[in-house]
Design an enzyme around this catalytic site. Structure first.
Site, PDB file in Angstrom:
ATOM      1  N   ARG A   1       0.835  -1.204   0.000  1.00  0.00           N
ATOM      2  CA  ARG A   1       0.000   0.000   0.000  1.00  0.00           C
ATOM      3  C   ARG A   1       0.869   1.253   0.000  1.00  0.00           C
ATOM      4  O   ARG A   1       0.513   2.278  -0.568  1.00  0.00           O
ATOM      5  CB  ARG A   1      -0.949   0.007   1.204  1.00  0.00           C
ATOM      6  CG  ARG A   1      -1.760   1.295   1.323  1.00  0.00           C
ATOM      7  CD  ARG A   1      -2.954   1.158   2.242  1.00  0.00           C
ATOM      8  NE  ARG A   1      -2.669   0.513   3.502  1.00  0.00           N
ATOM      9  CZ  ARG A   1      -2.051   1.107   4.541  1.00  0.00           C
ATOM     10  NH1 ARG A   1      -1.635   2.358   4.447  1.00  0.00           N
ATOM     11  NH2 ARG A   1      -1.852   0.437   5.658  1.00  0.00           N
TER      12      ARG A   1
ATOM     13  N   TYR B   1     -15.380  16.304 -17.287  1.00  0.00           N
ATOM     14  CA  TYR B   1     -15.743  14.890 -17.319  1.00  0.00           C
ATOM     15  C   TYR B   1     -16.828  14.616 -16.282  1.00  0.00           C
ATOM     16  O   TYR B   1     -16.756  15.096 -15.146  1.00  0.00           O
ATOM     17  CB  TYR B   1     -14.503  14.038 -17.046  1.00  0.00           C
ATOM     18  CG  TYR B   1     -14.820  12.602 -16.718  1.00  0.00           C
ATOM     19  CD1 TYR B   1     -15.540  11.810 -17.610  1.00  0.00           C
ATOM     20  CD2 TYR B   1     -14.416  12.036 -15.519  1.00  0.00           C
ATOM     21  CE1 TYR B   1     -15.856  10.496 -17.308  1.00  0.00           C
ATOM     22  CE2 TYR B   1     -14.721  10.723 -15.210  1.00  0.00           C
ATOM     23  CZ  TYR B   1     -15.438   9.955 -16.109  1.00  0.00           C
ATOM     24  OH  TYR B   1     -15.749   8.664 -15.800  1.00  0.00           O
TER      25      TYR B   1
ATOM     26  N   ASP C   1      -5.956  18.465 -15.942  1.00  0.00           N
ATOM     27  CA  ASP C   1      -6.240  17.115 -16.413  1.00  0.00           C
ATOM     28  C   ASP C   1      -5.739  17.016 -17.853  1.00  0.00           C
ATOM     29  O   ASP C   1      -6.261  17.672 -18.757  1.00  0.00           O
ATOM     30  CB  ASP C   1      -7.746  16.835 -16.339  1.00  0.00           C
ATOM     31  CG  ASP C   1      -8.084  15.383 -16.660  1.00  0.00           C
ATOM     32  OD1 ASP C   1      -7.402  14.790 -17.508  1.00  0.00           O
ATOM     33  OD2 ASP C   1      -9.039  14.851 -16.076  1.00  0.00           O
TER      34      ASP C   1
ATOM     35  N   LYS D   1      -6.927   5.377 -20.049  1.00  0.00           N
ATOM     36  CA  LYS D   1      -7.164   5.800 -21.420  1.00  0.00           C
ATOM     37  C   LYS D   1      -5.918   5.623 -22.300  1.00  0.00           C
ATOM     38  O   LYS D   1      -5.504   4.510 -22.561  1.00  0.00           O
ATOM     39  CB  LYS D   1      -7.663   7.251 -21.412  1.00  0.00           C
ATOM     40  CG  LYS D   1      -8.797   7.526 -20.404  1.00  0.00           C
ATOM     41  CD  LYS D   1      -9.987   6.594 -20.542  1.00  0.00           C
ATOM     42  CE  LYS D   1     -11.224   7.044 -19.774  1.00  0.00           C
ATOM     43  NZ  LYS D   1     -11.084   7.094 -18.315  1.00  0.00           N
TER      44      LYS D   1
END
Length: 377
Positions: free
Chosen positions: A46, A98, A170, A195
């Site tokens: 983690r 988005y 972004d 993406k």
């Protein structure tokens, strides 16, 4: 080193005795301590994992950042980012955003006491107008999803610096191959690695890239505390995907330019939103701040019936959510990516029953045109 070469060799680690040219998948949850107060540099996955560390290094290099942090999804990255802010803080945000980010801001961040001004960030005067003493950051997408608005990153960076604000960009649509917001003054860059960075529609991931070590330290504390780190196997898939980023982006852009021009001349298409068209209002800014235009196209057809018919009749082009993969995908924003945006707000931005969005893949362009032609009728 050229960015296309960096995509291939930037994650190499030659410290392994096997001579493997690929980074190993360290599918480990925990790591042995040599002794009390001693560590190999890895304690628990983690916090950090060797495979995740390598993909973070390559993304940081590609964006010219001080550090990159890999998350399980793009939205996990944005959610962690919002932990930098507290009750009473205010952000100025691109109004064409988005849908998942819109949902997070409206339903989670506002609940947590953070306020937002949603403005057209392509208009610098609008940004300045909404700055107040509680403002802590400016958050932009460029190009925006799905209306492809372009914001001048350097101009907004100047405003941010003059007002001691963070600039968050972004960069999912253009990727570090075509655009580097940190070089233009951004403090934090966001990627939905699902993406283009992945490029094959086979894994989810997200990244935050920081300009400074100070921001990295704050975000790494949040990253390990909230626990949405990218898994070792998905980290390996991301490294593999990035190796072909350059050639994919070039081919997808080549196809997109041809397809945007074809759509512009189709009798059933009323508007085409592609930043690579000279008629696009952000064309000149795009040429100034980016090395390419990408391969995202939105367009409006003449009627809702035409839109529904197209989505029902495409064969090669796939009617599916997401973007950036080698396959061409077509999306209906009002029912998919932006379904949670209130109808009045969505339609005010132009996201209506006639708007479609295409993520152009690497197929033969003539095959794509034939398929869309028969689907449009």
């Amino acid at each position: 080193m050229d960015i296309s070469t960096l995509c291939i060799h930037g994650a190499e680690d030659h410290t392994h005795c096997t001579g493997s040219i690929t980074v190993p998948i360290y599918q480990a949850a925990t790591f042995v301590h040599p002794g009390v107060g001693e560590s190999t540099g890895y304690d628990y996955s983690r916090l950090q994992n060797p495979t995740r560390e390598q993909v973070e290094k390559i993304v940081a290099k590609l964006e010219n950042g001080a550090d990159a942090l890999a998350f399980s999804t793009g939205m996990a990255a944005v959610t962690a980012l919002m932990e930098l802010f507290k009750i009473g803080d205010h952000l100025i945000v691109s109004d064409d955003l988005y849908g998942g980010t819109h949902r997070l801001f409206h339903h989670i961040s506002m609940k947590n006491g953070i306020s937002f001004s949603f403005v057209d960030t392509s208009d610098s005067s609008e940004v300045i107008k909404h700055i107040k003493k509680e403002t802590k950051a400016i958050y932009i997408e460029t190009p925006t999803n799905p209306m492809m608005q372009v914001t001048d990153i350097a101009a907004i960076s100047k405003i941010a610096k003059e007002n001691n604000l963070l600039l968050i960009v972004d960069n999912t649509f253009l990727t570090p191959y075509f655009q580097n917001p940190i070089q233009l003054g951004a403090d934090i860059v966001i990627h939905s690695g699902t993406k283009y960075l992945s490029g094959h529609n086979d894994t989810l991931s997200g990244f935050l890239v920081t300009r400074t070590e100070e921001l990295s330290e704050k975000l790494r504390f949040i990253h390990k505390t909230t626990g949405a780190g990218l898994s070792p196997f998905d980290s390996w898939l991301m490294i593999r995907g990035i190796k072909t980023l350059a050639i994919r982006m070039e081919k997808q852009q080549e196809n997109a330019i041809l397809l945007a021009n074809w759509l512009s001349n189709h009798p059933k298409v009323q508007s085409v939103y592609y930043v690579g068209l000279p008629t696009h209002p952000g064309y000149e800014i795009s040429k100034k701040q980016a090395r390419g235009f990408g391969s995202m196209i939105s367009f409006k057809v003449d009627t809702e019936e035409t839109a529904v018919q197209l989505l029902s009749k495409v064969k090669l082009v796939l009617y599916a959510e997401s973007l950036g993969g080698v396959e061409t995908l077509i999306t209906y924003p009002m029912l998919q990516t932006h379904a949670d945006v209130p109808k009045e707000e969505r339609e005010a931005k132009g996201i209506d029953e006639r708007l479609l969005r295409i993520s152009v893949g690497i197929e033969n362009i003539n095959d794509l045109i034939v398929d869309l032609g028969q689907a449009l009728g």
